[in-house]
Design a protein around this motif. Sequence first.
Motif, mmCIF file in Angstrom:
data_model
loop_
_atom_site.group_PDB
_atom_site.id
_atom_site.type_symbol
_atom_site.label_atom_id
_atom_site.label_comp_id
_atom_site.label_asym_id
_atom_site.label_seq_id
_atom_site.Cartn_x
_atom_site.Cartn_y
_atom_site.Cartn_z
ATOM 1 N N UNK A 1 0.842 -1.189 0.000
ATOM 2 C CA UNK A 1 0.000 0.000 0.000
ATOM 3 C C UNK A 1 0.884 1.248 0.000
ATOM 4 N N UNK A 2 0.515 2.195 -0.822
ATOM 5 C CA UNK A 2 1.283 3.430 -0.932
ATOM 6 C C UNK A 2 1.028 4.333 0.272
ATOM 7 N N UNK A 3 2.109 4.926 0.743
ATOM 8 C CA UNK A 3 2.018 5.832 1.883
ATOM 9 C C UNK A 3 1.259 7.108 1.485
ATOM 10 N N UNK A 4 0.383 7.568 2.370
ATOM 11 C CA UNK A 4 -0.360 8.804 2.113
ATOM 12 C C UNK A 4 0.588 10.001 2.144
ATOM 13 N N UNK A 5 0.318 10.963 1.285
ATOM 14 C CA UNK A 5 1.070 12.220 1.337
ATOM 15 C C UNK A 5 0.766 12.926 2.640
ATOM 16 N N UNK A 6 1.714 13.715 3.074
ATOM 17 C CA UNK A 6 1.562 14.509 4.297
ATOM 18 C C UNK A 6 1.421 15.970 3.873
ATOM 19 N N UNK A 27 -9.334 16.649 1.866
ATOM 20 C CA UNK A 27 -7.894 16.422 2.002
ATOM 21 C C UNK A 27 -7.617 15.239 2.922
ATOM 22 N N UNK A 28 -8.352 15.153 4.015
ATOM 23 C CA UNK A 28 -8.126 14.088 4.999
ATOM 24 C C UNK A 28 -8.450 12.702 4.444
ATOM 25 N N UNK A 29 -9.292 12.621 3.434
ATOM 26 C CA UNK A 29 -9.586 11.338 2.803
ATOM 27 C C UNK A 29 -8.404 10.830 1.983
ATOM 28 N N UNK A 30 -7.616 11.761 1.465
ATOM 29 C CA UNK A 30 -6.541 11.394 0.548
ATOM 30 C C UNK A 30 -5.136 11.534 1.129
ATOM 31 N N UNK A 67 7.185 21.872 11.804
ATOM 32 C CA UNK A 67 7.573 21.448 10.462
ATOM 33 C C UNK A 67 8.492 20.227 10.522
ATOM 34 N N UNK A 68 9.508 20.297 11.344
ATOM 35 C CA UNK A 68 10.481 19.192 11.434
ATOM 36 C C UNK A 68 9.845 17.922 11.977
ATOM 37 N N UNK A 69 8.932 18.053 12.914
ATOM 38 C CA UNK A 69 8.257 16.874 13.470
ATOM 39 C C UNK A 69 7.313 16.223 12.464
ATOM 40 N N UNK A 70 6.612 17.021 11.671
ATOM 41 C CA UNK A 70 5.619 16.493 10.737
ATOM 42 C C UNK A 70 6.243 16.053 9.410
ATOM 43 N N UNK A 71 7.265 16.757 8.940
ATOM 44 C CA UNK A 71 7.934 16.460 7.670
ATOM 45 C C UNK A 71 6.937 16.338 6.511
ATOM 46 N N UNK A 72 6.293 17.450 6.140
ATOM 47 C CA UNK A 72 5.280 17.383 5.089
ATOM 48 C C UNK A 72 5.864 17.140 3.696
ATOM 49 N N UNK A 73 5.006 16.591 2.843
ATOM 50 C CA UNK A 73 5.339 16.481 1.425
ATOM 51 C C UNK A 73 4.909 17.744 0.687
#
Length: 161
Positions: A1-6, A27-30, A67-73
């Motif tokens: 399964x592909x990891x969800x984008x952050x 957004x939360x669905x995807x 930002x550093x804790x979440x590491x968004x895409x």
Amino acid sequence: MQKKKRILVVVDAPGPAEFIESVIPLLKKKAEVLLVTVNTPTNAPYNILKKYAPVKCDHEIEAEKIYKDFQPDVLAVATSSLLLGPYVNSRFTELAHAQGKKIICFQDFWANHRHAMNFKMMKYWDKILVPDELAKRYVKEDGYEGEIIVTGNPSFDRFKN
């Protein structure tokens, strides 16, 4: 399964909070979404979005930790309405840009991209979502070179009734 984008969503004023509110469930669905509100004297953004349990952020140094804790895409950031700071939106934008992350800005009202803190961040935005063709024209006239997407503004739709 592909990891969800952050996706990190940052809002510092009531207008952008209303703009993004209707999109959060989609957004939360995807994706995995972290919603951050910048505290203002009235806490308006937080109050509008509180059902989504946003993280509050008061200072640029807190933005770095979040930002550093979440590491968004992807960073979705509002055009800022705070003329006197804190410049949290700018700090999140700088961090995302430094890591080469996609940055999508959403503008709730016409020409607020011209505020000094927004204007200098425009060069980092990959896309900007604007409410209408007039807003698109203003952004283009001010030299924005990224993609401009006219989305409308959900808050304006309330006037139809």
